[in-house]
Design an enzyme around this catalytic site. Structure first.
Site, PDB file in Angstrom:
ATOM      1  N   SER A   1       0.794  -1.238   0.000  1.00 12.44           N
ATOM      2  CA  SER A   1       0.000   0.000   0.000  1.00 12.44           C
ATOM      3  C   SER A   1       0.825   1.286   0.000  1.00 12.44           C
ATOM      4  O   SER A   1       0.268   2.364  -0.196  1.00 12.44           O
ATOM      5  CB  SER A   1      -0.917   0.027   1.217  1.00 12.44           C
ATOM      6  OG  SER A   1      -1.978  -0.866   1.023  1.00 12.44           O
TER       7      SER A   1
ATOM      8  N   TYR B   1      -4.701   3.768   7.994  1.00  6.23           N
ATOM      9  CA  TYR B   1      -6.094   3.285   8.047  1.00  6.23           C
ATOM     10  C   TYR B   1      -6.691   3.551   9.429  1.00  6.23           C
ATOM     11  O   TYR B   1      -6.523   4.638   9.971  1.00  6.23           O
ATOM     12  CB  TYR B   1      -6.149   1.792   7.670  1.00  6.23           C
ATOM     13  CG  TYR B   1      -5.361   1.509   6.427  1.00  6.23           C
ATOM     14  CD1 TYR B   1      -5.860   1.895   5.200  1.00  6.23           C
ATOM     15  CD2 TYR B   1      -4.102   0.929   6.474  1.00  6.23           C
ATOM     16  CE1 TYR B   1      -5.124   1.689   4.041  1.00  6.23           C
ATOM     17  CE2 TYR B   1      -3.361   0.722   5.319  1.00  6.23           C
ATOM     18  CZ  TYR B   1      -3.887   1.101   4.122  1.00  6.23           C
ATOM     19  OH  TYR B   1      -3.162   0.908   2.988  1.00  6.23           O
TER      20      TYR B   1
ATOM     21  N   VAL C   1       1.322  -3.917   3.765  1.00  7.21           N
ATOM     22  CA  VAL C   1       1.250  -5.226   4.424  1.00  7.21           C
ATOM     23  C   VAL C   1       2.503  -6.092   4.265  1.00  7.21           C
ATOM     24  O   VAL C   1       2.582  -7.168   4.864  1.00  7.21           O
ATOM     25  CB  VAL C   1       0.029  -6.076   3.993  1.00  7.21           C
ATOM     26  CG1 VAL C   1      -1.238  -5.597   4.630  1.00  7.21           C
ATOM     27  CG2 VAL C   1      -0.077  -6.196   2.512  1.00  7.21           C
TER      28      VAL C   1
ATOM     29  N   TYR D   1      -3.055  -2.425 -10.552  1.00  6.41           N
ATOM     30  CA  TYR D   1      -2.982  -2.211  -9.095  1.00  6.41           C
ATOM     31  C   TYR D   1      -2.041  -3.239  -8.432  1.00  6.41           C
ATOM     32  O   TYR D   1      -1.208  -2.879  -7.598  1.00  6.41           O
ATOM     33  CB  TYR D   1      -4.405  -2.288  -8.524  1.00  6.41           C
ATOM     34  CG  TYR D   1      -4.474  -2.325  -7.017  1.00  6.41           C
ATOM     35  CD1 TYR D   1      -4.354  -1.160  -6.249  1.00  6.41           C
ATOM     36  CD2 TYR D   1      -4.660  -3.535  -6.335  1.00  6.41           C
ATOM     37  CE1 TYR D   1      -4.411  -1.212  -4.861  1.00  6.41           C
ATOM     38  CE2 TYR D   1      -4.720  -3.582  -4.948  1.00  6.41           C
ATOM     39  CZ  TYR D   1      -4.597  -2.416  -4.217  1.00  6.41           C
ATOM     40  OH  TYR D   1      -4.644  -2.464  -2.840  1.00  6.41           O
TER      41      TYR D   1
ATOM     42  N   LYS E   1       0.510   3.384  -2.954  1.00  5.05           N
ATOM     43  CA  LYS E   1      -0.672   4.236  -3.161  1.00  5.05           C
ATOM     44  C   LYS E   1      -0.296   5.722  -3.089  1.00  5.05           C
ATOM     45  O   LYS E   1      -1.003   6.570  -3.637  1.00  5.05           O
ATOM     46  CB  LYS E   1      -1.751   3.899  -2.123  1.00  5.05           C
ATOM     47  CG  LYS E   1      -2.330   2.488  -2.283  1.00  5.05           C
ATOM     48  CD  LYS E   1      -3.183   2.090  -1.086  1.00  5.05           C
ATOM     49  CE  LYS E   1      -3.727   0.674  -1.210  1.00  5.05           C
ATOM     50  NZ  LYS E   1      -4.390   0.209   0.035  1.00  5.05           N
TER      51      LYS E   1
HETATM   52  O1  DON Z   1      -4.528  -4.814  -1.920  1.00  4.88           O
HETATM   53  C1  DON Z   1      -3.986  -5.348  -0.957  1.00  4.88           C
HETATM   54  O2  DON Z   1      -4.642  -5.938  -0.095  1.00  4.88           O
HETATM   55  C2  DON Z   1      -2.477  -5.261  -0.828  1.00  4.88           C
HETATM   56  N1  DON Z   1      -1.865  -5.355  -2.110  1.00  4.88           N
HETATM   57  C3  DON Z   1      -2.075  -3.963  -0.190  1.00  4.88           C
HETATM   58  C4  DON Z   1      -2.717  -3.717   1.154  1.00  4.88           C
HETATM   59  C5  DON Z   1      -1.845  -3.004   2.124  1.00  4.88           C
HETATM   60  O3  DON Z   1      -0.656  -2.936   1.985  1.00  4.88           O
HETATM   61  C6  DON Z   1      -2.515  -2.458   3.332  1.00  4.88           C
HETATM   62  N2  DON Z   1      -1.565  -1.854   4.238  1.00  4.88           N
HETATM   63  N3  DON Z   1      -1.230  -1.987   5.346  1.00  4.88           N
END
Ligand code: DON
Length: 309
Positions: free
Chosen positions: A67, A245, A263, A193, A70
């Site tokens: 993320s 978040y 993540v 994405y 982003k």
């Molecule tokens: O879309 C997802 O679930 C992962 N590629 C990215 C989510 C993420 O990194 C949330 N952050 N803490």
């Protein structure tokens, strides 16, 4: 309180205290490839404005941005399409929901709360992908390369693993399309994405990305302006309210800096006008944020007196 000097000795001390926190969490496993990451890894890098990067730990270790990318997508979209256009498709308010929540979208059928929730990032990706099609991923990879001065590509294994296990993002994206919040081919928007989430980086690369935002948009490597100051302000502003978040409030209290987590265990932090920080430690808390990473940033903020609030 007396400020300490930023040197490797300080970062070593912080690493020793922070990495112990990993024992209370584990690497993300909803993307199976991420579950293979050794949980004891730790890296911390600081890129001060106009100075050499100071770092410690597993700084050669590549991980995927997840993320954290982003921030790149948001900066790119605002630069290319204008803030008014971007915020027609995605909000700028924090949300108490988890990063991959479907609930609010379904309950309200209105635009995602902010561009850091998965739904909001997928909406930003749809804008970019609709405009640039096959070249969209290359453009975003190129943007990150301009910031760090190196091209480390993207991790095809992690990308494929996410694509195979992305039922949740697929549900989000198809639901958004069904209520007119997303346009275009859902699968190709998601492919874009997933590639963004799989960009390879090191803690040093994150620190340089942070330094670019901290300077208001100038590459710490080439000295070239890459984005407008106003664009950097938008990204950093949203990092401070939505970057972790439903953990953003705790992060503001404990660390007191704009941040963005992923993540894979990375966290990007920005000290406006002063430095960028990248930290990596794969064991996560229940909200998907790196436990040792947050602890390291909290200690660093205390010791260097970095708090912005
Ligand atoms: O879309 C997802 O679930 C992962 N590629 C990215 C989510 C993420 O990194 C949330 N952050 N803490």
């Amino acid at each position: 309180m007396q400020d300490c000097a930023l040197d490797k000795g300080l970062l070593d001390e912080i690493m020793d205290v922070a990495r112990v926190m990993s024992a209370d969490g584990k690497p993300a496993d909803y993307i199976p490839e991420l579950a293979l990451t050794p949980p004891e890894l730790f890296a911390l890098s600081c890129a001060p404005a106009g100075g050499e990067t100071v770092e410690t730990g597993d700084t050669e270790r590549f991980f995927t941005m997840q993320s954290i990318s982003k921030t790149l997508a948001l900066a790119f979209a605002v630069e290319h399409f204008g803030a008014a256009n971007v915020f027609r498709h995605v909000g700028m308010e924090p949300s108490a929901d988890s990063f991959n929540s479907l609930m609010r979208i379904e309950m309200t059928s209105s635009k995602p709360s902010n561009p850091f929730m998965n739904a909001g990032a997928i909406a930003a990706c749809s804008l970019i992908h609709t405009a640039y099609r096959e070249s969209s991923a290359e453009r975003l990879f190129g943007f990150f390369t301009e910031i760090t001065g190196r091209d480390d590509g993207f991790d095809e294994k992690v990308c494929a693993s996410e694509k195979r296990s992305a039922d949740r993002n697929r549900a989000l994206a198809y639901f958004m399309k069904s209520v007119g919040l997303l346009h275009g081919d859902v699968e190709s928007i998601l492919d874009f994405y997933f590639k963004l989430c799989s960009i390879r980086c090191t803690s040093g690369g994150l620190a340089q990305l942070g330094a670019m935002f901290a300077s208001g948009g100038v590459s710490p490597v080439s000295g070239r302006r890459l984005i407008k100051r106003e664009t950097a302000h938008i990204v950093v502003g949203l990092m401070s309210t939505c970057g972790l978040y439903n953990g953003s409030g705790e992060f503001a209290v404990r660390v007191g800096l704009p941040g963005k987590s992923g993540v894979s265990g990375g966290i990007l932090a920005v000290v406006p006008g002063r430095m960028g920080i990248g930290v990596f430690s794969p064991a996560l808390d229940a909200k998907g944020n790196s436990l040792a990473g947050m602890k390291a940033l909290e200690l660093l903020s205390d010791r260097l007196n970095l708090r912005g609030f």
